[in-house]
Write a protein that holds these residues in place. Structure first.
Motif, PDB file in Angstrom:
ATOM      1  N   PRO A  80       0.795  -1.234   0.000  1.00  0.00           N
ATOM      2  CA  PRO A  80       0.000   0.000   0.000  1.00  0.00           C
ATOM      3  C   PRO A  80       0.828   1.285   0.000  1.00  0.00           C
ATOM      4  O   PRO A  80       0.414   2.275  -0.589  1.00  0.00           O
ATOM      5  CB  PRO A  80      -0.834  -0.106   1.275  1.00  0.00           C
ATOM      6  N   LYS A  81       1.986   1.286   0.621  1.00  0.00           N
ATOM      7  CA  LYS A  81       2.780   2.513   0.682  1.00  0.00           C
ATOM      8  C   LYS A  81       3.145   2.994  -0.715  1.00  0.00           C
ATOM      9  O   LYS A  81       3.010   4.179  -1.024  1.00  0.00           O
ATOM     10  CB  LYS A  81       4.035   2.289   1.536  1.00  0.00           C
ATOM     11  N   SER A  82       3.610   2.098  -1.568  1.00  0.00           N
ATOM     12  CA  SER A  82       3.984   2.517  -2.919  1.00  0.00           C
ATOM     13  C   SER A  82       2.768   3.001  -3.692  1.00  0.00           C
ATOM     14  O   SER A  82       2.836   3.988  -4.429  1.00  0.00           O
ATOM     15  CB  SER A  82       4.682   1.379  -3.664  1.00  0.00           C
ATOM     16  N   ILE A  83       1.645   2.345  -3.510  1.00  0.00           N
ATOM     17  CA  ILE A  83       0.434   2.712  -4.232  1.00  0.00           C
ATOM     18  C   ILE A  83      -0.102   4.053  -3.722  1.00  0.00           C
ATOM     19  O   ILE A  83      -0.456   4.931  -4.510  1.00  0.00           O
ATOM     20  CB  ILE A  83      -0.608   1.585  -4.118  1.00  0.00           C
ATOM     21  N   CYS A  84      -0.139   4.213  -2.407  1.00  0.00           N
ATOM     22  CA  CYS A  84      -0.624   5.474  -1.833  1.00  0.00           C
ATOM     23  C   CYS A  84       0.273   6.647  -2.219  1.00  0.00           C
ATOM     24  O   CYS A  84      -0.219   7.744  -2.484  1.00  0.00           O
ATOM     25  CB  CYS A  84      -0.716   5.360  -0.313  1.00  0.00           C
ATOM     26  N   ASP A  85       1.576   6.426  -2.254  1.00  0.00           N
ATOM     27  CA  ASP A  85       2.489   7.495  -2.693  1.00  0.00           C
ATOM     28  C   ASP A  85       2.221   7.872  -4.142  1.00  0.00           C
ATOM     29  O   ASP A  85       2.268   9.049  -4.506  1.00  0.00           O
ATOM     30  CB  ASP A  85       3.948   7.072  -2.517  1.00  0.00           C
ATOM     31  N   GLY A  86       1.914   6.895  -4.980  1.00  0.00           N
ATOM     32  CA  GLY A  86       1.577   7.178  -6.373  1.00  0.00           C
ATOM     33  C   GLY A  86       0.271   7.948  -6.499  1.00  0.00           C
ATOM     34  O   GLY A  86       0.155   8.869  -7.321  1.00  0.00           O
ATOM     35  N   ILE A  87      -0.711   7.590  -5.681  1.00  0.00           N
ATOM     36  CA  ILE A  87      -1.991   8.307  -5.689  1.00  0.00           C
ATOM     37  C   ILE A  87      -1.759   9.765  -5.288  1.00  0.00           C
ATOM     38  O   ILE A  87      -2.258  10.691  -5.932  1.00  0.00           O
ATOM     39  CB  ILE A  87      -3.017   7.629  -4.758  1.00  0.00           C
ATOM     40  N   LEU A  94      -4.600  15.549  -1.547  1.00  0.00           N
ATOM     41  CA  LEU A  94      -3.592  16.444  -1.006  1.00  0.00           C
ATOM     42  C   LEU A  94      -2.546  15.695  -0.188  1.00  0.00           C
ATOM     43  O   LEU A  94      -1.381  16.054  -0.183  1.00  0.00           O
ATOM     44  CB  LEU A  94      -4.258  17.525  -0.145  1.00  0.00           C
ATOM     45  N   ASN A  95      -2.999  14.635   0.503  1.00  0.00           N
ATOM     46  CA  ASN A  95      -2.107  13.870   1.370  1.00  0.00           C
ATOM     47  C   ASN A  95      -2.646  12.449   1.484  1.00  0.00           C
ATOM     48  O   ASN A  95      -3.859  12.255   1.586  1.00  0.00           O
ATOM     49  CB  ASN A  95      -2.059  14.534   2.760  1.00  0.00           C
ATOM     50  N   ASP A  96      -1.751  11.469   1.502  1.00  0.00           N
ATOM     51  CA  ASP A  96      -2.241  10.087   1.565  1.00  0.00           C
ATOM     52  C   ASP A  96      -2.848   9.727   2.924  1.00  0.00           C
ATOM     53  O   ASP A  96      -3.403   8.647   3.089  1.00  0.00           O
ATOM     54  CB  ASP A  96      -1.191   9.073   1.110  1.00  0.00           C
ATOM     55  N   LYS A  97      -2.808  10.635   3.879  1.00  0.00           N
ATOM     56  CA  LYS A  97      -3.518  10.425   5.143  1.00  0.00           C
ATOM     57  C   LYS A  97      -5.032  10.423   4.936  1.00  0.00           C
ATOM     58  O   LYS A  97      -5.773   9.951   5.784  1.00  0.00           O
ATOM     59  CB  LYS A  97      -3.161  11.521   6.144  1.00  0.00           C
ATOM     60  N   GLN A  98      -5.488  10.946   3.806  1.00  0.00           N
ATOM     61  CA  GLN A  98      -6.913  10.982   3.486  1.00  0.00           C
ATOM     62  C   GLN A  98      -7.454   9.598   3.140  1.00  0.00           C
ATOM     63  O   GLN A  98      -8.664   9.405   3.102  1.00  0.00           O
ATOM     64  CB  GLN A  98      -7.160  11.897   2.282  1.00  0.00           C
ATOM     65  N   LEU A  99      -6.585   8.656   2.865  1.00  0.00           N
ATOM     66  CA  LEU A  99      -6.990   7.328   2.417  1.00  0.00           C
ATOM     67  C   LEU A  99      -7.302   6.455   3.623  1.00  0.00           C
ATOM     68  O   LEU A  99      -6.499   5.630   4.048  1.00  0.00           O
ATOM     69  CB  LEU A  99      -5.903   6.713   1.538  1.00  0.00           C
ATOM     70  N   LYS A 100      -8.495   6.634   4.184  1.00  0.00           N
ATOM     71  CA  LYS A 100      -8.912   5.851   5.340  1.00  0.00           C
ATOM     72  C   LYS A 100     -10.424   5.851   5.419  1.00  0.00           C
ATOM     73  O   LYS A 100     -11.047   6.846   5.041  1.00  0.00           O
ATOM     74  CB  LYS A 100      -8.278   6.379   6.613  1.00  0.00           C
TER      75      LYS A 100
END
Length: 134
Positions: A80-87, A94-100
């Motif tokens: 997930p880290k690589s995918i979230c960084d790509g998103i 704005l920030n991958d912290k939104q993915l929850k």
């Protein structure tokens, strides 16, 4: 709901980290370890080809479906880290912290390895899950 399909085998961030003399981790952008940076850009490029709206500012219920070509997938929690960084790099958020909240599912598809990303606005959807005895 937004859905993006990233063709190819998922890439884990942990496989491409290097450490300097003081132990600080870094990701190279050149050489054999640069695949991770290229994968981030690959994900961002696919999303940018399909999404033309403004950046999403709210939390997003995120479902990742990882399809591997075989059972050699390593630690599923590193993907997930690589995918979230790509998103995030795509600018759709704005920030991958939104993915929850976040749900990860893994499958085998030897003919079509890929990542399917599903994003649902928290203001419009609820995630309901159940665990049942067999």
């Amino acid at each position: 709901m937004l859905k993006f399909i990233i063709p190819g085998r998922p890439i884990s961030k942990s496989n491409f980290k290097l450490s300097n003399k003081s132990g600080q981790a870094w990701l190279p952008h050149k050489g054999k370890y640069s695949k991770y940076a290229a994968y981030e850009n690959y994900i961002a490029g696919i999303i940018n080809q399909e999404y033309f709206g403004p950046p999403l500012e709210e939390n997003l219920i995120t479902i990742l479906k990882l399809y591997f070509p075989n059972k050699r997938m390593g630690d599923i929690h590193n993907y997930p880290k690589s995918i979230c960084d790509g998103i995030e790099k795509s600018g759709i958020i704005l920030n991958d912290k939104q993915l929850k909240p976040f749900l990860i599912l893994d499958y085998i598809d030897k003919d079509n390895p890929r990542v399917e990303i599903e994003l649902y606005k928290s203001s419009e959807y609820n995630l309901i899950y159940q665990i049942q005895t067999k």
